[in-house]
Design a protein around this motif. Structure first.
Motif, PDB file in Angstrom:
ATOM      1  N   ASP A 382       0.645  -1.644   0.351  1.00 43.32           N
ATOM      2  CA  ASP A 382      -0.413  -0.281  -0.205  1.00 43.32           C
ATOM      3  C   ASP A 382       0.743   1.358  -0.070  1.00 43.32           C
ATOM      4  O   ASP A 382       0.216   2.711   0.137  1.00 43.32           O
ATOM      5  N   THR A 383       2.002   1.067  -0.487  1.00 41.48           N
ATOM      6  CA  THR A 383       3.072   2.702  -0.321  1.00 41.48           C
ATOM      7  C   THR A 383       2.444   3.073  -1.825  1.00 41.48           C
ATOM      8  O   THR A 383       2.735   2.643  -2.675  1.00 41.48           O
ATOM      9  N   ASP A 384       3.413   4.082  -1.432  1.00 44.61           N
ATOM     10  CA  ASP A 384       3.450   5.821  -3.017  1.00 44.61           C
ATOM     11  C   ASP A 384       4.465   4.883  -3.782  1.00 44.61           C
ATOM     12  O   ASP A 384       5.097   6.024  -5.069  1.00 44.61           O
ATOM     13  N   GLU A 385       5.156   3.729  -3.530  1.00 47.90           N
ATOM     14  CA  GLU A 385       6.521   3.924  -3.951  1.00 47.90           C
ATOM     15  C   GLU A 385       5.746   3.664  -6.226  1.00 47.90           C
ATOM     16  O   GLU A 385       4.338   3.606  -6.086  1.00 47.90           O
ATOM     17  N   ARG A 386       6.690   3.762  -7.214  1.00 48.82           N
ATOM     18  CA  ARG A 386       6.892   3.334  -8.485  1.00 48.82           C
ATOM     19  C   ARG A 386       5.802   1.886  -8.576  1.00 48.82           C
ATOM     20  O   ARG A 386       6.558   0.936  -7.495  1.00 48.82           O
ATOM     21  N   PRO A 387       4.694   1.863 -10.279  1.00 48.33           N
ATOM     22  CA  PRO A 387       4.843   0.210  -9.721  1.00 48.33           C
ATOM     23  C   PRO A 387       5.790  -0.480 -10.396  1.00 48.33           C
ATOM     24  O   PRO A 387       6.174  -1.508  -9.784  1.00 48.33           O
ATOM     25  N   GLY A 388       7.109   0.371 -11.022  1.00 50.83           N
ATOM     26  CA  GLY A 388       8.007  -0.811 -11.738  1.00 50.83           C
ATOM     27  C   GLY A 388       9.128  -1.050 -10.073  1.00 50.83           C
ATOM     28  O   GLY A 388       9.179  -2.198  -9.734  1.00 50.83           O
ATOM     29  N   ALA A 389       8.757  -0.340  -9.172  1.00 47.01           N
ATOM     30  CA  ALA A 389       9.482  -0.550  -7.356  1.00 47.01           C
ATOM     31  C   ALA A 389       8.885  -1.548  -7.562  1.00 47.01           C
ATOM     32  O   ALA A 389       9.418  -2.605  -6.366  1.00 47.01           O
ATOM     33  N   LYS A 390       7.310  -1.621  -7.280  1.00 45.52           N
ATOM     34  CA  LYS A 390       6.694  -2.314  -6.633  1.00 45.52           C
ATOM     35  C   LYS A 390       7.203  -4.164  -7.220  1.00 45.52           C
ATOM     36  O   LYS A 390       6.868  -4.708  -6.553  1.00 45.52           O
ATOM     37  N   PHE A 391       7.363  -4.116  -8.412  1.00 48.51           N
ATOM     38  CA  PHE A 391       7.343  -5.439  -8.911  1.00 48.51           C
ATOM     39  C   PHE A 391       8.313  -5.924  -9.115  1.00 48.51           C
ATOM     40  O   PHE A 391       7.759  -7.001  -8.942  1.00 48.51           O
ATOM     41  N   ALA A 392       9.284  -5.158  -8.351  1.00 44.66           N
ATOM     42  CA  ALA A 392      11.060  -5.287  -8.615  1.00 44.66           C
ATOM     43  C   ALA A 392      10.854  -6.330  -7.107  1.00 44.66           C
ATOM     44  O   ALA A 392      11.316  -7.613  -6.536  1.00 44.66           O
ATOM     45  N   SER A 393      10.704  -5.653  -6.192  1.00 43.54           N
ATOM     46  CA  SER A 393      10.454  -6.017  -5.321  1.00 43.54           C
ATOM     47  C   SER A 393       9.795  -7.095  -4.559  1.00 43.54           C
ATOM     48  O   SER A 393      10.073  -8.377  -3.773  1.00 43.54           O
TER      49      SER A 393
END
Length: 440
Positions: A382-393
């Motif tokens: 539920d963070t405000d990170e970019r989608p690309g960063a969320k996918f990578a994590s």
């Protein structure tokens, strides 16, 4: 669990000291943190995996008739002097003294202590067979700790110890643990091969190591390739019945670690097209050592004729913390870990592609609440990170399923479900996606 409230310290760069895949990924994915050479703190994501592995191990020990106890980490040196192992064990044993100058050691294994417990209570063969197990932290002062949890100094082990009236009964106990180990590792998504092995400082003349094939394995192994596809005993296995056919089907085929490997026998017994030579990771080992400890420590019972005899013993170890590394070595890709579902830290990664968007937030909250209520373990980004960063994590930490929610999909009435292992994606309605993981 909401990621915004979770402790998940991911690393973008690979630490210089990490030489193998599992060590690199465990550090980068925030499973562990090194506190000293070969000694690690287990962080929230890591402890979830560790506990799931331990739960599987305990379930299979209980199924096979073993009984759980818990022994302390510190042991009296006097016990080890009784068995004759105190001086023989070597520098791997951490020897210490308390304030009263009493000699203690940080236990590397527990044969002496469990024998002392047994002899304090059991007097008759009628109390046998008996198998006591525990899961406890151990310490071996490796001269060169390396490869993260694969060869650390402090590690979590499950140890079981069997006590029997004679060799025939002891072999039945050995077979129970052998079969229990086949089931244990298979439940974790691992293909383990039992191989004849050296007994080392534990003693005895019968032992098998359970090996998972991996390029980073610490030893060379040799086996018949058919062992890779042997059927696993099912849940209906009768552990009080005759398990010898299961054992024989495997031991009839050549399988040995490098310490006991016989090249001439290997070539004579195994057809050329079936010979497999590879590196392997030991994840468990079983031993039968007879009266090695019971005789010197006077762990005796009265037999049917009333005469006292030393009990026949075996021990059975599983490297619980080592298994975390072994599973990663066997299941990963360039993006990160791919956890088998039974040991994954969470079942589903819920990814909000646009936190702050009212419709997307509402959809995610609804999915999160419904899955959580159904007992599904969800890590909700539920963070405000970019989608690309969320996918990578999420790729890095390896949760088996990703449920992806974004404004564009919601306008079409769908969310995306991705399988981490296969990469397969499909679009489903919100209700269908929830029912996929929590059937009504």
């Amino acid at each position: 669990m909401r990621l915004s409230r979770y402790f998940l310290p991911l690393l973008k760069e690979t630490p210089a000291e990490a030489q193998i895949v599992s060590h690199r990924l465990m550090l980068r994915a925030g499973l562990i943190r090194q506190e000293a050479a070969g000694i690690y703190a287990w962080l929230p994501l890591g402890i979830r995996v560790l506990n799931k592995i331990k739960e599987i191990v305990h379930e299979e020990m209980n199924r096979a008739g073993a009984i759980e106890i818990l022994m302390p980490t510190l042991q009296s040196a006097d016990l080890w002097r009784e068995s004759g192992r105190y001086e023989a064990y070597g520098k791997e044993m951490l020897r210490i003294k308390d304030r009263h100058d009493r000699e203690l050691l940080y236990g590397p294994t527990n044969e002496e202590m469990v024998t002392e417990i047994f002899r304090g209570y059991v007097r008759s063969y009628k109390s046998l067979p008996l198998n006591l197990y525990h899961t406890q932290w151990k310490f071996r002062d490796e001269v060169r700790p390396r490869f993260g949890v694969m060869r650390g100094r402090e590690f979590l082990m499950k140890d079981a110890y069997s006590f029997d009236i004679d060799k025939e009964a002891a072999r039945k106990s050995y077979n129970r643990m052998y079969v229990a180990y086949l089931r244990t590792f298979a439940r974790m998504g691992l293909k383990s091969i039992p191989m004849r092995a050296e007994t080392g400082p534990i003693g005895g003349d019968l032992s098998h190591e359970f090996i998972v094939l991996a390029d980073t394995g610490e030893s060379q192994v040799f086996c018949h390739s058919d062992l890779l596809d042997m059927p696993i005993p099912g849940e209906d296995t009768d552990f009080d019945g005759d398990l010898e056919p299961i054992i024989k089907s495997r031991t009839d085929l050549y399988a040995a670690t490098e310490d006991v490997h016989d090249q001439d026998r290997f070539e004579a017994e195994v057809p050329e097209g079936k010979r497999l030579s590879a590196r392997g990771i030991e994840v468990g080992q079983v031993f039968y050592f007879g009266t090695k400890y019971s005789a010197p420590m006077k762990a005796v019972v009265a037999g049917p004729d009333g005469k006292e005899v030393p009990v026949e013993m075996g021990s059975y170890g599983i490297g619980v913390s080592r298994l975390v590394g072994a599973i990663i070595e066997a299941s990963h890709d360039e993006a990160g870990i791919i956890w088998p579902e039974p040991v994954a830290p969470f079942d589903v990664a819920l990814i909000n592609l646009k936190s702050g968007d009212a419709a997307t937030d509402a959809a995610c909250e609804d999915i999160y609440a419904r899955l959580t209520k159904a007992g599904v373990e969800v890590l909700y980004d539920d963070t405000d990170e970019r989608p690309g960063a969320k996918f990578a994590s999420m790729e890095l930490i390896g949760i088996p399923h990703q449920l992806i929610v974004g404004p564009r999909g919601l306008k079409a009435g769908v969310v995306e479900v991705k399988n981490r292992a296969t990469g397969a994606k499909e679009e489903l309605s919100m209700d269908a996606a929830v029912n996929r993981f929590a059937p009504a």
